[in-house]
Design a protein around this motif. Structure first.
Motif, PDB file in Angstrom:
ATOM      1  N   VAL A 159      -6.006  23.280  45.677  1.00  0.00           N
ATOM      2  CA  VAL A 159      -6.936  22.311  46.270  1.00  0.00           C
ATOM      3  C   VAL A 159      -7.370  22.890  47.621  1.00  0.00           C
ATOM      4  N   THR A 160      -8.628  23.269  47.711  1.00  0.00           N
ATOM      5  CA  THR A 160      -9.070  23.921  48.949  1.00  0.00           C
ATOM      6  C   THR A 160      -9.350  22.924  50.060  1.00  0.00           C
ATOM      7  N   SER A 161      -8.984  23.293  51.273  1.00  0.00           N
ATOM      8  CA  SER A 161      -9.218  22.419  52.432  1.00  0.00           C
ATOM      9  C   SER A 161     -10.712  22.218  52.675  1.00  0.00           C
ATOM     10  N   SER A 162     -11.539  23.114  52.143  1.00  0.00           N
ATOM     11  CA  SER A 162     -12.984  22.970  52.401  1.00  0.00           C
ATOM     12  C   SER A 162     -13.541  21.708  51.756  1.00  0.00           C
ATOM     13  N   GLY A 209      -2.692  24.146  48.253  1.00  0.00           N
ATOM     14  CA  GLY A 209      -3.352  22.948  48.774  1.00  0.00           C
ATOM     15  C   GLY A 209      -3.293  22.892  50.294  1.00  0.00           C
ATOM     16  N   PRO A 210      -3.804  21.800  50.866  1.00  0.00           N
ATOM     17  CA  PRO A 210      -3.997  21.751  52.320  1.00  0.00           C
ATOM     18  C   PRO A 210      -2.732  21.520  53.148  1.00  0.00           C
ATOM     19  N   GLY A 211      -1.608  21.197  52.529  1.00  0.00           N
ATOM     20  CA  GLY A 211      -0.386  21.050  53.334  1.00  0.00           C
ATOM     21  C   GLY A 211       0.604  20.051  52.774  1.00  0.00           C
ATOM     22  N   VAL A 249     -17.452  24.236  57.728  1.00  0.00           N
ATOM     23  CA  VAL A 249     -17.048  25.433  58.471  1.00  0.00           C
ATOM     24  C   VAL A 249     -15.530  25.484  58.566  1.00  0.00           C
ATOM     25  N   LEU A 250     -14.958  26.566  58.066  1.00  0.00           N
ATOM     26  CA  LEU A 250     -13.522  26.800  58.194  1.00  0.00           C
ATOM     27  C   LEU A 250     -13.292  27.793  59.322  1.00  0.00           C
ATOM     28  N   MET A 251     -12.120  27.770  59.902  1.00  0.00           N
ATOM     29  CA  MET A 251     -11.755  28.707  60.978  1.00  0.00           C
ATOM     30  C   MET A 251     -12.791  28.693  62.094  1.00  0.00           C
ATOM     31  N   GLY A 252     -13.333  27.516  62.400  1.00  0.00           N
ATOM     32  CA  GLY A 252     -14.439  27.459  63.349  1.00  0.00           C
ATOM     33  C   GLY A 252     -14.158  26.693  64.625  1.00  0.00           C
ATOM     34  N   ALA A 266      -8.567  17.861  61.482  1.00  0.00           N
ATOM     35  CA  ALA A 266      -7.480  18.819  61.741  1.00  0.00           C
ATOM     36  C   ALA A 266      -6.234  18.392  60.977  1.00  0.00           C
ATOM     37  N   ASP A 267      -5.439  19.370  60.546  1.00  0.00           N
ATOM     38  CA  ASP A 267      -4.153  19.106  59.865  1.00  0.00           C
ATOM     39  C   ASP A 267      -4.313  18.140  58.686  1.00  0.00           C
ATOM     40  N   ALA A 268      -5.397  18.280  57.957  1.00  0.00           N
ATOM     41  CA  ALA A 268      -5.660  17.365  56.849  1.00  0.00           C
ATOM     42  C   ALA A 268      -4.479  17.299  55.888  1.00  0.00           C
ATOM     43  N   SER A 269      -4.139  16.105  55.461  1.00  0.00           N
ATOM     44  CA  SER A 269      -3.056  15.778  54.509  1.00  0.00           C
ATOM     45  C   SER A 269      -1.662  15.773  55.139  1.00  0.00           C
ATOM     46  N   LYS A 314      -0.016  30.382  48.872  1.00  0.00           N
ATOM     47  CA  LYS A 314      -1.028  30.486  49.929  1.00  0.00           C
ATOM     48  C   LYS A 314      -1.638  29.113  50.192  1.00  0.00           C
ATOM     49  N   GLY A 315      -2.086  28.876  51.420  1.00  0.00           N
ATOM     50  CA  GLY A 315      -2.686  27.587  51.751  1.00  0.00           C
ATOM     51  C   GLY A 315      -4.007  27.372  51.021  1.00  0.00           C
ATOM     52  N   GLY A 316      -4.280  26.129  50.633  1.00  0.00           N
ATOM     53  CA  GLY A 316      -5.551  25.803  49.987  1.00  0.00           C
ATOM     54  C   GLY A 316      -5.694  26.482  48.648  1.00  0.00           C
ATOM     55  N   ASP A 317      -6.804  27.153  48.439  1.00  0.00           N
ATOM     56  CA  ASP A 317      -7.021  27.972  47.255  1.00  0.00           C
ATOM     57  C   ASP A 317      -6.939  29.441  47.683  1.00  0.00           C
ATOM     58  N   SER A 318      -6.309  30.261  46.842  1.00  0.00           N
ATOM     59  CA  SER A 318      -6.038  31.650  47.227  1.00  0.00           C
ATOM     60  C   SER A 318      -7.304  32.490  47.436  1.00  0.00           C
ATOM     61  N   TYR A 319      -8.396  32.083  46.798  1.00  0.00           N
ATOM     62  CA  TYR A 319      -9.605  32.913  46.876  1.00  0.00           C
ATOM     63  C   TYR A 319     -10.621  32.408  47.896  1.00  0.00           C
ATOM     64  N   VAL A 320     -10.302  31.304  48.597  1.00  0.00           N
ATOM     65  CA  VAL A 320     -11.216  30.822  49.635  1.00  0.00           C
ATOM     66  C   VAL A 320     -10.677  31.307  50.985  1.00  0.00           C
ATOM     67  N   PHE A 321     -11.263  32.371  51.485  1.00  0.00           N
ATOM     68  CA  PHE A 321     -10.837  32.985  52.749  1.00  0.00           C
ATOM     69  C   PHE A 321      -9.320  33.188  52.777  1.00  0.00           C
ATOM     70  N   ALA A 331      -6.838  24.160  65.557  1.00  0.00           N
ATOM     71  CA  ALA A 331      -6.665  24.782  64.243  1.00  0.00           C
ATOM     72  C   ALA A 331      -5.320  24.356  63.629  1.00  0.00           C
ATOM     73  N   PRO A 332      -5.250  24.202  62.306  1.00  0.00           N
ATOM     74  CA  PRO A 332      -6.336  24.387  61.346  1.00  0.00           C
ATOM     75  C   PRO A 332      -7.231  23.150  61.264  1.00  0.00           C
ATOM     76  N   ALA A 333      -8.528  23.383  61.355  1.00  0.00           N
ATOM     77  CA  ALA A 333      -9.469  22.273  61.291  1.00  0.00           C
ATOM     78  C   ALA A 333     -10.729  22.691  60.545  1.00  0.00           C
ATOM     79  N   VAL A 334     -11.386  21.690  59.979  1.00  0.00           N
ATOM     80  CA  VAL A 334     -12.613  21.913  59.236  1.00  0.00           C
ATOM     81  C   VAL A 334     -13.710  21.080  59.902  1.00  0.00           C
ATOM     82  N   ALA A 335     -14.895  21.645  60.015  1.00  0.00           N
ATOM     83  CA  ALA A 335     -16.058  20.895  60.498  1.00  0.00           C
ATOM     84  C   ALA A 335     -16.989  20.642  59.321  1.00  0.00           C
TER      85      ALA A 335
HETATM   86  N1  SAH Z   1      -7.512  29.263  51.506  1.00  0.00           N
HETATM   87  C1  SAH Z   1      -7.612  28.154  52.425  1.00  0.00           C
HETATM   88  C2  SAH Z   1      -8.393  28.521  53.667  1.00  0.00           C
HETATM   89  C3  SAH Z   1      -7.764  29.620  54.481  1.00  0.00           C
HETATM   90  S1  SAH Z   1      -8.624  29.943  55.972  1.00  0.00           S
HETATM   91  C4  SAH Z   1      -8.214  26.947  51.704  1.00  0.00           C
HETATM   92  O1  SAH Z   1      -8.737  27.084  50.597  1.00  0.00           O
HETATM   93  O2  SAH Z   1      -8.108  25.839  52.233  1.00  0.00           O
HETATM   94  C5  SAH Z   1      -7.765  28.879  57.078  1.00  0.00           C
HETATM   95  C6  SAH Z   1      -8.661  27.724  57.479  1.00  0.00           C
HETATM   96  O3  SAH Z   1      -8.642  26.705  56.471  1.00  0.00           O
HETATM   97  C7  SAH Z   1      -8.253  27.014  58.741  1.00  0.00           C
HETATM   98  O4  SAH Z   1      -8.692  27.680  59.908  1.00  0.00           O
HETATM   99  C8  SAH Z   1      -8.961  25.690  58.575  1.00  0.00           C
HETATM  100  O5  SAH Z   1     -10.353  25.809  58.846  1.00  0.00           O
HETATM  101  C9  SAH Z   1      -8.795  25.449  57.081  1.00  0.00           C
HETATM  102  N2  SAH Z   1      -7.621  24.639  56.768  1.00  0.00           N
HETATM  103  C10 SAH Z   1      -6.567  24.985  56.028  1.00  0.00           C
HETATM  104  N3  SAH Z   1      -5.684  23.968  55.913  1.00  0.00           N
HETATM  105  C11 SAH Z   1      -6.226  22.935  56.591  1.00  0.00           C
HETATM  106  C12 SAH Z   1      -5.823  21.587  56.842  1.00  0.00           C
HETATM  107  N4  SAH Z   1      -4.674  21.107  56.366  1.00  0.00           N
HETATM  108  N5  SAH Z   1      -6.643  20.801  57.575  1.00  0.00           N
HETATM  109  C13 SAH Z   1      -7.796  21.259  58.062  1.00  0.00           C
HETATM  110  N6  SAH Z   1      -8.233  22.535  57.867  1.00  0.00           N
HETATM  111  C14 SAH Z   1      -7.467  23.349  57.141  1.00  0.00           C
END
Ligand code: SAH
Length: 250
Positions: A126-129, A20-22, A179-182, A208-211, A96-103, A236-240
């Protein structure tokens, strides 16, 4: 901490856990159960470190964000650690952060384990996207407004030899763009989207830093996103999130 010796006959395995996101509260019940039965936890930078407290006292924790060398070398090293620990008979949890298969290179690790004959299980995260927009009050879809969302990596900017994203097509897609990593490439991405025909006045949210307690977000427009995000300290980490959903209020 040394790893306790395991039964000679027991075969090892690797469980990929999307963390998940954090906020550890956003890690799934199945993910938590995997951590509770881990002999080894291999965690990276974006994984919630509080979740390591759920591991048994004997569990070894490997912080792979501290592995030096270039990107591919460290991935090889991570693959090697997973395979080696599993072959020693351990239950290895790859957190792994978020979901393992999303980047997240998760499937590369599954392939490396498969090549070595190590069984793997994947627990979705739970993917950050989706979660980062949501935690900033932005739904990625909304009936009557938008019928889809597109998630892209902004790791390489538009026009870069390694970029395979068609930004002109994205500009015409009629979907919410996430947009991730953007953060670094946001100026170039915004420019490419406007060149592709997307209105610079299109709403845009940055999160940024969601959650996490440090979460911050900003609502702006595509044209102003890059300059305003820099001024607002969005790093970073931030999502647009780009699209009409980014202007919705409850
Ligand atoms: N597998 C992860 C993504 C990995 S790529 C997922 O599914 O969430 C890393 C990117 O994810 C970061 O550059 C940022 O764009 C995004 N990201 C991950 N955690 C985040 C968070 N807590 N808040 C905002 N963006 C986050």
């Amino acid at each position: 901490m040394p790893v306790a010796p395991r039964d000679a006959g027991r075969s090892g395995r690797v469980t990929l856990v999307g963390a998940g996101p954090g906020d550890p509260g956003l890690l799934t019940v199945a993910g938590r159960e995997a951590i509770e039965t881990a002999d080894v936890v291999v965690a990276d930078r974006l994984a919630p470190w509080e979740a390591l407290a759920w591991a048994p006292p004997h569990a070894e924790v490997v912080d792979v964000s501290k592995i030096p060398f270039g990107r591919s070398t460290s991935q090889d090293e991570i693959n090697r650690i997973l395979v080696e620990r599993a072959r020693a008979g351990h239950h290895v949890v790859r957190l792994k952060g978020g979901d393992s298969y999303v980047f997240g290179r998760g499937f590369e690790e599954v392939q490396a384990c498969a090549a070595a004959g190590v069984p793997t299980t994947v627990i979705p995260g739970v993917t950050s996207s989706v979660a980062a927009p949501e935690l900033a009050g932005v739904p990625v879809t909304h009936r009557g407004l938008v019928q889809g969302f597109t998630v892209v990596s902004g790791h390489v900017p538009p026009g870069h030899p390694d970029s395979t994203v068609d930004y002109a097509a994205l500009a015409r897609s009629g979907t919410t763009l996430v947009v991730l990593m953007g953060v670094r490439t946001l100026p170039a991405i915004a420019e490419a989207l406007v060149e592709g025909g997307l209105d610079g006045a299109t709403p845009c949210a940055l999160v940024a830093d969601a959650s996490l307690p440090s979460q911050r977000s900003l609502r702006t427009t595509l044209a102003k996103a890059a300059s305003e995000s820099a001024a607002a300290g969005i790093g970073a980490p931030a999502v647009a999130v780009i699209g009409h959903v980014a202007a919705l209020e409850p």
